[in-house]
Write an enzyme that holds these catalytic residues in place. Structure first.
Site, PDB file in Angstrom:
ATOM      1  N   PRO A 258      -7.543  -5.107  -1.849  1.00  0.00           N
ATOM      2  CA  PRO A 258      -8.382  -6.204  -2.351  1.00  0.00           C
ATOM      3  C   PRO A 258      -9.778  -6.125  -1.724  1.00  0.00           C
ATOM      4  CG  PRO A 258      -6.789  -7.022  -0.757  1.00  0.00           C
ATOM      5  CD  PRO A 258      -6.445  -5.591  -0.990  1.00  0.00           C
ATOM      6  N   ASP A 434     -11.540  -4.071   3.109  1.00  0.00           N
ATOM      7  CA  ASP A 434     -10.177  -4.336   2.639  1.00  0.00           C
ATOM      8  C   ASP A 434      -9.727  -5.681   3.213  1.00  0.00           C
ATOM      9  OD1 ASP A 434      -7.470  -4.433   2.092  1.00  0.00           O
ATOM     10  OD2 ASP A 434      -7.096  -2.328   2.591  1.00  0.00           O
ATOM     11  N   HIS A 435      -9.597  -6.664   2.322  1.00  0.00           N
ATOM     12  CA  HIS A 435      -9.304  -8.022   2.794  1.00  0.00           C
ATOM     13  C   HIS A 435      -7.872  -8.187   3.293  1.00  0.00           C
ATOM     14  CE1 HIS A 435     -10.628 -11.914   3.613  1.00  0.00           C
ATOM     15  NE2 HIS A 435     -10.969 -12.344   2.418  1.00  0.00           N
ATOM     16  N   ARG A 436      -7.030  -7.167   3.130  1.00  0.00           N
ATOM     17  CA  ARG A 436      -5.685  -7.240   3.692  1.00  0.00           C
ATOM     18  C   ARG A 436      -5.728  -7.224   5.209  1.00  0.00           C
ATOM     19  NH1 ARG A 436      -2.768  -2.249   0.849  1.00  0.00           N
ATOM     20  NH2 ARG A 436      -4.751  -1.331   1.532  1.00  0.00           N
TER      21      ARG A 436
END
Length: 464
Positions: A258, A434-436
């Site tokens: 994401p 990467d929003h993870r």
């Protein structure tokens, strides 16, 4: 059972560079049927999904047949050229001979037997003696070494390497680096645990399938019926090589990680002044000094202050892998497409060393000679879209990484400086992450630090 003959035909297979590539396109043949070839002679140039590579033949002989014309995409492990070699038995005889029930350990200086084709170097020993075991069978260890390389390429956790530094001579270390082989994952067979060239080649070829059945080369599948279109109004370009690999990587990244992209506009006037001063410094004589150098250094300092940005997501293990090293990728546009070679251990380099590495990376990429190993194991990337006059963009993260910094064009703009509107050199930075594994706060702090350093480059000293 193959009989002994005065001459035998050996099939040279499309090699695997040890990083999971499954095919390559034959760009150019340097030999024709009837030509005499010698051990180590380059016979063709192929393009993999990573780069263009020249393939040397690992034995002497006369070319009997080229199995595929230029422009053909061939699977790894498929025979591409037949060479008639003088003396000895055909390679099938060695493969069909039964192994001894209990072979003694190989002597360190024992002369190896016939060699098999590999990407570069001198070939893999096919001696009937067995390797010295190290808690596991040699085949298993070699396969695990190759799997470790691919795991690292994909950003996943590789098997833990031994803490001690592997023993190997400088030429062997260079060979391993060129082929992308982690020496810590190679089982040594030399005296006192020293890794040999044959050990490196064994790790490269370990993931190949079972020995090829000695039959006629596999027929090329019939191509699909061509699509009808107006050639005067359209041009269709086959998707292959670097473009095919880039497309797969970008789709995989965009639909797996994401993405969040943040932007900041910054006054880089002082940074440009520092660039001009460094060009006059004798420590940088003969080196390429430009704004990208200081931008790269600024990002490295920001990563040192916020190390959690330098990480990857291991989906299989459900872990976040924080890297304690920075392999800094630089996106480069080449005639064959976009590639992202990286500077290994960029965090440990001085500014002159970083300038030298950047110069080598750019020149090698422009010449189309970037090695596959140079594009492995990146941790964070910079893409300079400003060279095309673009203000900014929303870059897609390179697979296996967590962030990418886009640098826009540097232009004179009206800017409030010391309470007055003045013309200043301004650019826009964009950081995708990467929003993870990277929260908005962490991403914002990293981008803000890069901007702060470029606005006040003295922070390269005070924050280092």
């Amino acid at each position: 059972m193959t009989t002994m003959t005065n001459a035998s035909v050996r099939e040279f297979k499309m090699p695997d560079v040890g990083e999971g590539l499954t095919e390559a396109e034959i760009l150019k043949w340097y030999v024709q049927p009837g030509d005499t070839v010698t051990d180590g002679q380059v016979v063709c140039e192929v393009e993999t999904a990573k780069a263009a590579v020249e393939l040397p033949i690992p034995y002497d002989g006369v070319v009997r047949e080229l199995h595929f014309p230029e422009g053909t995409t061939v699977d790894v492990g498929t025979s591409i050229i037949a060479v008639e070699v003088a003396g000895g038995a055909a390679p099938e005889a060695a493969q069909e001979a039964p192994a001894p029930a209990a072979a003694p350990a190989a002597e360190p200086d024992e002369k190896p037997a016939a060699r098999q084709p590999v990407l570069v170097g001198y070939g893999v020993s096919t001696s009937s003696t067995r390797r010295r075991p190290r808690k596991q069978a040699p085949d298993t260890a070699a396969r695990q070494a190759a799997v470790a390389v691919q795991a690292e390429l994909n950003g996943h956790r590789a098997p833990a390497a031994p803490k001690e530094r592997p023993l190997a001579k400088p030429p062997v270390r260079k060979l391993a680096k060129d082929l992308g082989v982690d020496l810590a994952s190679v089982t040594p067979t030399g005296p006192d645990g020293v890794i040999t060239r044959e050990d490196v080649h064994a790790a490269v070829t370990a993931v190949e399938a079972a020995p090829e059945q000695r039959t006629a080369p596999a027929a090329v599948p019939a191509p699909a019926a061509p699509v009808s279109y107006d050639t005067a109004r359209e041009t269709r370009i086959p998707v292959k090589g670097v473009r095919k690999a880039t497309a797969a990587a970008m789709v995989g990244s965009a639909f797996t990680a994401p993405h969040v992209t943040e932007f900041v506009t910054v006054d880089v006037t002082r940074t440009l002044r520092l660039v001009e001063e460094l060009k006059q410094d004798k420590e940088f004589a003969g080196l390429r000094v430009n704004p990208l150098l200081l931008i790269a250094k600024a990002l490295l300092v920001a990563i040192r202050r916020h190390p959690d940005i330098n990480a990857s997501w291991d989906e299989a293990a459900q872990e976040i892998v924080v890297k304690h090293y920075v392999n800094l990728g630089i996106a480069a546009a080449t005639p064959r497409g976009l590639i992202v070679p990286n500077i290994k251990d960029a965090h440990a380099k001085t500014l002159p060393q970083l300038a030298e590495s950047l110069g080598e990376l750019v020149s090698t990429a422009r010449e189309g000679k970037t090695s596959p190993s140079a594009m492995q194991a990146g941790t964070v990337t910079i893409t300079n879209v400003g060279v095309f006059g673009v203000d900014t963009g929303t870059p897609i993260i390179n697979p296996g990484e967590s962030a990418i910094l886009a640098v826009g064009a540097i232009k004179p703009q009206p800017w409030v400086h010391k309470g007055k509107v003045k013309p200043r050199q301004v650019t826009t930075l964009a950081l995708s992450f990467d929003h993870r594994l990277v929260d908005g706060e962490l991403g914002s702090r990293v981008l803000a630090d890069v901007a702060a350093i470029l606005e006040q480059p003295k922070r390269l000293i005070s924050w280092a």
